[in-house]
Design an enzyme around this catalytic site. Structure first.
Site, mmCIF file in Angstrom:
data_model
loop_
_atom_site.group_PDB
_atom_site.id
_atom_site.type_symbol
_atom_site.label_atom_id
_atom_site.label_comp_id
_atom_site.label_asym_id
_atom_site.label_seq_id
_atom_site.Cartn_x
_atom_site.Cartn_y
_atom_site.Cartn_z
ATOM 1 N N ASP A 150 -0.330 -4.151 6.488
ATOM 2 C CA ASP A 150 -0.954 -3.404 7.593
ATOM 3 C C ASP A 150 -2.448 -3.695 7.570
ATOM 4 O O ASP A 150 -3.114 -3.482 6.553
ATOM 5 C CB ASP A 150 -0.741 -1.902 7.395
ATOM 6 N N HIS B 34 -7.261 -1.730 5.699
ATOM 7 C CA HIS B 34 -6.466 -0.639 6.221
ATOM 8 C C HIS B 34 -7.112 0.683 5.820
ATOM 9 O O HIS B 34 -8.124 0.695 5.118
ATOM 10 C CB HIS B 34 -5.028 -0.783 5.690
ATOM 11 N N HIS C 115 6.160 -4.770 12.450
ATOM 12 C CA HIS C 115 5.532 -3.451 12.309
ATOM 13 C C HIS C 115 5.251 -2.841 13.677
ATOM 14 O O HIS C 115 4.175 -2.324 13.950
ATOM 15 C CB HIS C 115 4.249 -3.555 11.471
ATOM 16 N N ASP D 19 5.964 4.400 4.790
ATOM 17 C CA ASP D 19 6.876 3.459 5.449
ATOM 18 C C ASP D 19 6.910 2.104 4.745
ATOM 19 O O ASP D 19 7.652 1.217 5.143
ATOM 20 C CB ASP D 19 6.540 3.313 6.941
ATOM 21 N N HIS D 20 6.098 1.961 3.692
ATOM 22 C CA HIS D 20 6.100 0.716 2.928
ATOM 23 C C HIS D 20 6.641 0.881 1.506
ATOM 24 O O HIS D 20 6.771 -0.102 0.788
ATOM 25 C CB HIS D 20 4.688 0.109 2.886
ATOM 26 N N HIS E 277 0.845 -1.194 0.000
ATOM 27 C CA HIS E 277 0.000 0.000 0.000
ATOM 28 C C HIS E 277 0.877 1.239 0.000
ATOM 29 O O HIS E 277 2.094 1.150 0.164
ATOM 30 C CB HIS E 277 -0.979 -0.010 1.183
#
Lengths: 300, 300
Positions: free
Chosen positions: B209, B139, B267, B65-66, B61
């Site tokens: 997430d 999410h 995470h 941070d991904h 996504h």
């Protein structure tokens, strides 16, 4: 006096534990970032630069090794609920990039991000304490250098007089920056009565990525510290030219022609594991040369 | 058997020497990247993951941070003159982002970047050796999990028979993956004559997430290793829910309901300096739980 902390001194591909370009200039209690390569927010942490004190970020050009860490830093500032406005200076398309990155993650910043597109030579900031100018350098894509100059160095306080007039310590910083003082019995003491002029205004020039060229010499003339890239050694002068970069020797020639106080070298190509030869090559031309080392703060 | 190397196990803001999310899955001689947070290209180097073997990158996504490390990795691959095509799987807007970043730096990749937008549950890759599926998780913004399954585990060679028929060692890998063999005198030996079935097909599910939800349970049923996020401890269940994240206890409940072999947690929120309590909390519900640790390769 102010400080320049090197957060990354490598060119494009991170290697040999060297990081892409970023520098933190600490001046008048603020932190100014010059470029922001990938991992800058981690380097800031590693070297104890205060993230909350960053007031302005300057991006020289849109090659990734100079700005891929920007969006991460901006996002982290949002996640820790920064509310202080942040000024961002960079080539015009940077705005669209940031906006797109924020929009795909459905993010709204909790602080104001004020974007200033770079264009031609210009004065970008003028505060009571410092002045920042930008000037074009010569690279493959539009690229800018930055000149940071103390606006006026702090004045020196006369300790006998401040004791005599019972000026509280809390007021000393104001005095240093030129304020007058009113005594308890209402008498106004002009600043000049309590202080004497400080040192000369010191200056730092950051020339980003550039060809070997005299074109921006007038902007960096007689600065106290000059950062000039030296991606290659002079054996690779042809390659440097083709890729719009400079060699250590060329950086030293610019430092000499500009009559600067001190030269810092950086933006080393990943092809060089050790970088000591850069120092030797440059010192043969300009003796006041040092390698910029990550984590080290150089005083201007 | 294959390996999952954890390159980052922290949530949003990098802290406590933990990095944003990225994992390298090494399977059948290829490296598959699952997410690519800022600094992934440095982590790859730190942990000796072979950059040149990366064939596919999957982005779950578009929270930074991904994926903030993706453009840096793609650019470095270009700078070192990669020519092998690279497959990229991610939410549709990722394409526009990458294109814009390449265009502002006036870059053309020397290799083919083949983009596959993610949508609904789907089989993304089917090779002789593995199969990759994607499934939606829940999410704040569209987000996808990934399921990697060996397509068929390598068959076991019968050493007596291969010696008897003088099969050269160089041919053993082909035999393991089902090929028949023709002897020097032209006789065709069916694969089943020389090999026996190997282990069962092993599988790994990465849930990115997500909220605590049963909605994707059918996709992760009985996988050998499950990676489920645990941003918070259960004391923060309310906060987890509001932010579309899970707690360690909830991750363990999913692992139990899905009857998986082993659970990996990750995470972790930056608010937790030590993460041992995550393991204890989850093990109380599902004993076969481990913390994912950066630099460690977990075997599936």
């Amino acid at each position: 006096m102010f400080g320049v902390t090197i957060l990354g001194n490598n060119s494009a591909v991170p290697a040999h534990d060297r990081h892409p370009t970023a520098q933190a200039v600490t001046i008048a209690g603020e932190v100014l970032l010059l470029d922001c390569g990938e991992g800058t927010q981690m380097q800031i942490k590693n070297y104890h630069v205060k993230r909350s004190r960053i007031t302005r970020i300057f991006i020289s050009h849109l090659h990734g090794d100079h700005y891929f860490g920007l969006i991460g830093l901006i996002s982290s500032m949002a996640l820790i609920n920064r509310t202080t406005p942040l000024h961002l200076y960079g080539p015009a398309p940077l705005k669209e990039l940031i906006d797109l990155q924020l929009s795909v993650s459905d993010s709204i910043l909790p602080y104001e991000l004020i974007f200033h597109p770079l264009e031609g030579p210009a004065v970008l900031v003028q505060t009571a304490k410092y002045r920042i100018e930008t000037f074009p350098v010569e690279h493959k894509i539009p690229c800018y250098g930055f000149l940071i100059r103390e606006n006026h160095a702090p004045r020196k306080i006369d300790p006998d007089l401040t004791r005599q007039y019972e000026v509280p310590q809390a007021y000393f910083e104001k005095l240093q920056w030129g304020a007058d003082y009113q005594t308890k019995d209402g008498r106004l003491l002009k600043n000049e009565m309590l202080t004497v002029p400080g040192r000369k205004n010191l200056s730092y020039a950051y020339c980003a990525d550039t060809l070997f060229t005299d074109s921006f010499l007038p902007f960096i003339k007689q600065v106290d510290v000059l950062y000039h890239e030296s991606t290659y050694l002079d054996d690779f002068a042809e390659q440097a030219k083709n890729r719009f970069h400079s060699t250590a020797k060329q950086a030293a020639m610019i430092a000499e022609r500009a009559e600067v106080g001190r030269l810092l070298l950086g933006h080393f190509s990943s092809k060089f594991k050790g970088v000591q030869p850069f120092e030797a090559e440059a010192r043969a031309v300009f003796p006041y040369t040092d390698l910029s080392q990550e984590g080290v703060t150089y005083l201007v």
